[in-house]
Design a protein around this motif. Sequence first.
Motif, PDB file in Angstrom:
ATOM      1  N   ASN A 303      -7.922 -11.822   3.077  1.00  0.00           N
ATOM      2  CA  ASN A 303      -7.020 -10.688   2.946  1.00  0.00           C
ATOM      3  C   ASN A 303      -6.324 -10.358   4.264  1.00  0.00           C
ATOM      4  OD1 ASN A 303      -7.580  -9.814   0.154  1.00  0.00           O
ATOM      5  ND2 ASN A 303      -9.637  -9.403   0.940  1.00  0.00           N
ATOM      6  N   ASN A 304      -5.068  -9.939   4.167  1.00  0.00           N
ATOM      7  CA  ASN A 304      -4.408  -9.415   5.351  1.00  0.00           C
ATOM      8  C   ASN A 304      -4.768  -7.936   5.505  1.00  0.00           C
ATOM      9  OD1 ASN A 304      -2.615  -7.802   3.768  1.00  0.00           O
ATOM     10  ND2 ASN A 304      -1.097  -9.438   3.681  1.00  0.00           N
ATOM     11  N   PHE A 305      -4.271  -7.322   6.571  1.00  0.00           N
ATOM     12  CA  PHE A 305      -4.611  -5.938   6.885  1.00  0.00           C
ATOM     13  C   PHE A 305      -4.271  -5.003   5.726  1.00  0.00           C
ATOM     14  CE2 PHE A 305      -3.417  -2.124   9.769  1.00  0.00           C
ATOM     15  CZ  PHE A 305      -4.706  -1.612   9.716  1.00  0.00           C
ATOM     16  N   HIS A 306      -3.051  -5.125   5.210  1.00  0.00           N
ATOM     17  CA  HIS A 306      -2.609  -4.223   4.149  1.00  0.00           C
ATOM     18  C   HIS A 306      -3.393  -4.432   2.850  1.00  0.00           C
ATOM     19  CE1 HIS A 306       0.657  -4.073   7.073  1.00  0.00           C
ATOM     20  NE2 HIS A 306       1.022  -2.936   6.539  1.00  0.00           N
ATOM     21  N   GLN A 307      -3.742  -5.651   2.551  1.00  0.00           N
ATOM     22  CA  GLN A 307      -4.533  -5.917   1.347  1.00  0.00           C
ATOM     23  C   GLN A 307      -5.919  -5.292   1.453  1.00  0.00           C
ATOM     24  OE1 GLN A 307      -4.059 -10.179   1.472  1.00  0.00           O
ATOM     25  NE2 GLN A 307      -2.544 -10.185  -0.180  1.00  0.00           N
ATOM     26  N   LEU A 308      -6.510  -5.342   2.652  1.00  0.00           N
ATOM     27  CA  LEU A 308      -7.810  -4.697   2.838  1.00  0.00           C
ATOM     28  C   LEU A 308      -7.700  -3.189   2.695  1.00  0.00           C
ATOM     29  CD1 LEU A 308      -9.543  -6.590   5.803  1.00  0.00           C
ATOM     30  CD2 LEU A 308     -10.181  -6.591   3.395  1.00  0.00           C
ATOM     31  N   VAL A 309      -6.637  -2.624   3.262  1.00  0.00           N
ATOM     32  CA  VAL A 309      -6.441  -1.184   3.121  1.00  0.00           C
ATOM     33  C   VAL A 309      -6.286  -0.810   1.652  1.00  0.00           C
ATOM     34  CG1 VAL A 309      -4.935   0.774   3.658  1.00  0.00           C
ATOM     35  CG2 VAL A 309      -5.427  -0.934   5.426  1.00  0.00           C
ATOM     36  N   ARG A 310      -5.526  -1.588   0.896  1.00  0.00           N
ATOM     37  CA  ARG A 310      -5.278  -1.286  -0.512  1.00  0.00           C
ATOM     38  C   ARG A 310      -6.566  -1.298  -1.342  1.00  0.00           C
ATOM     39  NH1 ARG A 310      -2.256   1.954  -2.534  1.00  0.00           N
ATOM     40  NH2 ARG A 310      -0.237   1.031  -2.021  1.00  0.00           N
ATOM     41  N   LYS A 311      -7.579  -2.030  -0.910  1.00  0.00           N
ATOM     42  CA  LYS A 311      -8.852  -2.033  -1.631  1.00  0.00           C
ATOM     43  C   LYS A 311      -9.468  -0.639  -1.684  1.00  0.00           C
ATOM     44  CE  LYS A 311     -11.874  -5.314  -1.181  1.00  0.00           C
ATOM     45  NZ  LYS A 311     -12.803  -6.323  -0.621  1.00  0.00           N
ATOM     46  N   TYR A 312      -9.154   0.189  -0.694  1.00  0.00           N
ATOM     47  CA  TYR A 312      -9.780   1.509  -0.601  1.00  0.00           C
ATOM     48  C   TYR A 312      -8.787   2.663  -0.743  1.00  0.00           C
ATOM     49  CZ  TYR A 312     -13.560  -1.377   1.107  1.00  0.00           C
ATOM     50  OH  TYR A 312     -14.529  -2.337   1.202  1.00  0.00           O
ATOM     51  N   TRP A 313      -7.497   2.363  -0.670  1.00  0.00           N
ATOM     52  CA  TRP A 313      -6.468   3.402  -0.650  1.00  0.00           C
ATOM     53  C   TRP A 313      -5.581   3.265  -1.877  1.00  0.00           C
ATOM     54  CZ3 TRP A 313      -5.265   7.787   1.688  1.00  0.00           C
ATOM     55  CH2 TRP A 313      -3.944   8.239   1.681  1.00  0.00           C
ATOM     56  N   ASP A 314      -5.441   4.370  -2.647  1.00  0.00           N
ATOM     57  CA  ASP A 314      -4.591   4.321  -3.838  1.00  0.00           C
ATOM     58  C   ASP A 314      -3.346   5.181  -3.689  1.00  0.00           C
ATOM     59  OD1 ASP A 314      -5.741   6.812  -3.949  1.00  0.00           O
ATOM     60  OD2 ASP A 314      -6.740   6.532  -5.886  1.00  0.00           O
ATOM     61  N   GLY A 315      -3.073   5.660  -2.480  1.00  0.00           N
ATOM     62  CA  GLY A 315      -1.880   6.452  -2.236  1.00  0.00           C
ATOM     63  C   GLY A 315      -0.701   5.597  -1.810  1.00  0.00           C
ATOM     64  N   ILE A 316       0.327   6.245  -1.277  1.00  0.00           N
ATOM     65  CA  ILE A 316       1.531   5.554  -0.821  1.00  0.00           C
ATOM     66  C   ILE A 316       1.236   4.772   0.453  1.00  0.00           C
ATOM     67  CG2 ILE A 316       3.854   5.895   0.136  1.00  0.00           C
ATOM     68  CD1 ILE A 316       3.721   6.306  -2.874  1.00  0.00           C
ATOM     69  N   MET A 317       1.724   3.526   0.505  1.00  0.00           N
ATOM     70  CA  MET A 317       1.550   2.696   1.691  1.00  0.00           C
ATOM     71  C   MET A 317       2.874   2.038   2.078  1.00  0.00           C
ATOM     72  SD  MET A 317      -0.930  -0.596   2.515  1.00  0.00           S
ATOM     73  CE  MET A 317      -2.180  -0.029   1.395  1.00  0.00           C
ATOM     74  N   VAL A 318       3.237   2.188   3.343  1.00  0.00           N
ATOM     75  CA  VAL A 318       4.382   1.489   3.923  1.00  0.00           C
ATOM     76  C   VAL A 318       3.847   0.231   4.600  1.00  0.00           C
ATOM     77  CG1 VAL A 318       6.290   1.610   5.571  1.00  0.00           C
ATOM     78  CG2 VAL A 318       5.597   3.668   4.298  1.00  0.00           C
ATOM     79  N   GLY A 319       4.452  -0.923   4.317  1.00  0.00           N
ATOM     80  CA  GLY A 319       4.025  -2.175   4.921  1.00  0.00           C
ATOM     81  C   GLY A 319       4.964  -2.593   6.035  1.00  0.00           C
ATOM     82  N   VAL A 320       4.397  -3.200   7.081  1.00  0.00           N
ATOM     83  CA  VAL A 320       5.216  -3.646   8.209  1.00  0.00           C
ATOM     84  C   VAL A 320       4.509  -4.793   8.913  1.00  0.00           C
ATOM     85  CG1 VAL A 320       4.225  -2.134   9.993  1.00  0.00           C
ATOM     86  CG2 VAL A 320       6.649  -2.763  10.126  1.00  0.00           C
ATOM     87  N   GLY A 321       5.285  -5.640   9.589  1.00  0.00           N
ATOM     88  CA  GLY A 321       4.695  -6.727  10.367  1.00  0.00           C
ATOM     89  C   GLY A 321       5.479  -8.017  10.248  1.00  0.00           C
ATOM     90  N   SER A 322       6.682  -8.052  10.825  1.00  0.00           N
ATOM     91  CA  SER A 322       7.539  -9.244  10.785  1.00  0.00           C
ATOM     92  C   SER A 322       7.734  -9.749   9.360  1.00  0.00           C
ATOM     93  CB  SER A 322       6.957 -10.357  11.678  1.00  0.00           C
ATOM     94  OG  SER A 322       6.831  -9.931  13.007  1.00  0.00           O
ATOM     95  N   LEU A 323       7.882  -8.816   8.422  1.00  0.00           N
ATOM     96  CA  LEU A 323       8.099  -9.191   7.022  1.00  0.00           C
ATOM     97  C   LEU A 323       9.452  -9.874   6.841  1.00  0.00           C
ATOM     98  CD1 LEU A 323       6.918  -5.966   5.174  1.00  0.00           C
ATOM     99  CD2 LEU A 323       6.057  -8.265   4.719  1.00  0.00           C
TER     100      LEU A 323
END
Length: 375
Positions: A303-323
């Motif tokens: 998992n990347n950082f955001h995927q790990l966060v999503r495992k525990y967070w069900d609110g709004i998430m902004v993604g960033v990182g040389s996308l």
Amino acid sequence: MTSSNHKVASIFKGTNVNEGGFFESIEDTKLFDPIQIGSWSLRNRIAMAPMTRCFADNETGVVGSDVVEYYRKRAEDGIGLIITEGIVISPRAKGNPGVPGIYTKEQIDSWKPVTEAVHKEGGTIIAQIWHVGRMSHRELSGGQMPQAPSAIAAKGDVPRFRKPYDTPEEMTLEDIQEVINQYAQAARNAMEAGFDGVEIHGAHGYLIDQFTYEFANKRTDRYGGDLKQRLTFMKEVVQAVIEAVGADRTLLRFSALKGDNPTYLWENPEEAIETFVNMFKEVGLTMIHPSSMNYTDVISDGNNFHQLVRKYWDGIMVGVGSLNPKEAEKSLQEGTINVAAFGRPLIANPDFVHRMKHAEPFIEYDAKVHLVTLV
């Protein structure tokens, strides 16, 4: 749409704009879908990431007409959410020459033409409120020593100043409360300046993050200890800002990355992320902005950082990182993130959204050009 003075290229890895564009169908592209997050009705899911530009008056922290036009152009292009460069909350919060502030009336008033211009173009803009802590030098903060959880110097030199980081003063309990109050006042000042809300900069090894970081925080009071205890300062800042402007106008940025220690990672990333997220829920946060240098980097169990966060967070998430657009679209479709933030491409391309929609070549970001001018 292009300039002979700049290299023209696809700035996104694995994306050839000259062969059928970014997406199979613009109509089915989630990036261009409107979304309601908090109190913000965004016209699409594209955000301008916060990027330090250092174009404010160095003595006063006031921004001018060039900064107004810089943000107006991105709003005119159709960016859904603009997150400003870091705006410091006090003289001691400053860590680079030429960064703007939001703690004096003159500074507040200088931001009003920016927010008015963005709103006139139909945009949404929030102020990133910032304190660099130990990542500074006394000559940048009016002769006062930098502040930090412990009197431990950061490694390296101050960016754009080329002097080693000073050894900071360890903050007293009174200092801590004063800075928490400064964050809350900065949030109120941002609303007075016409911003739609704020992002608390709790990432990248700056002050809030320094309290969470065991190598910068050796305190033995309630602001030190294990990770849960070290999150106390972040927790109290977030609580104060939410009380000042509301959870629906508050975004929090956090990261594993530390600016003075780029190889750092928590010993158990998933456990650390769960600890952060539990605190976010406890204080009533609804919107977060996990920050990584490279979005696709795997940090634990595939998992990347955001995927790990999503495992525990069900609110709004902004993604960033040389996308790149395709990575952003995939993550939006999967539900990992709700909004995708882009950084350097928006410095080099004020018409970023237009180019992406029409599969036009991008101007490649060039630090020699784009660090020294507002485009």
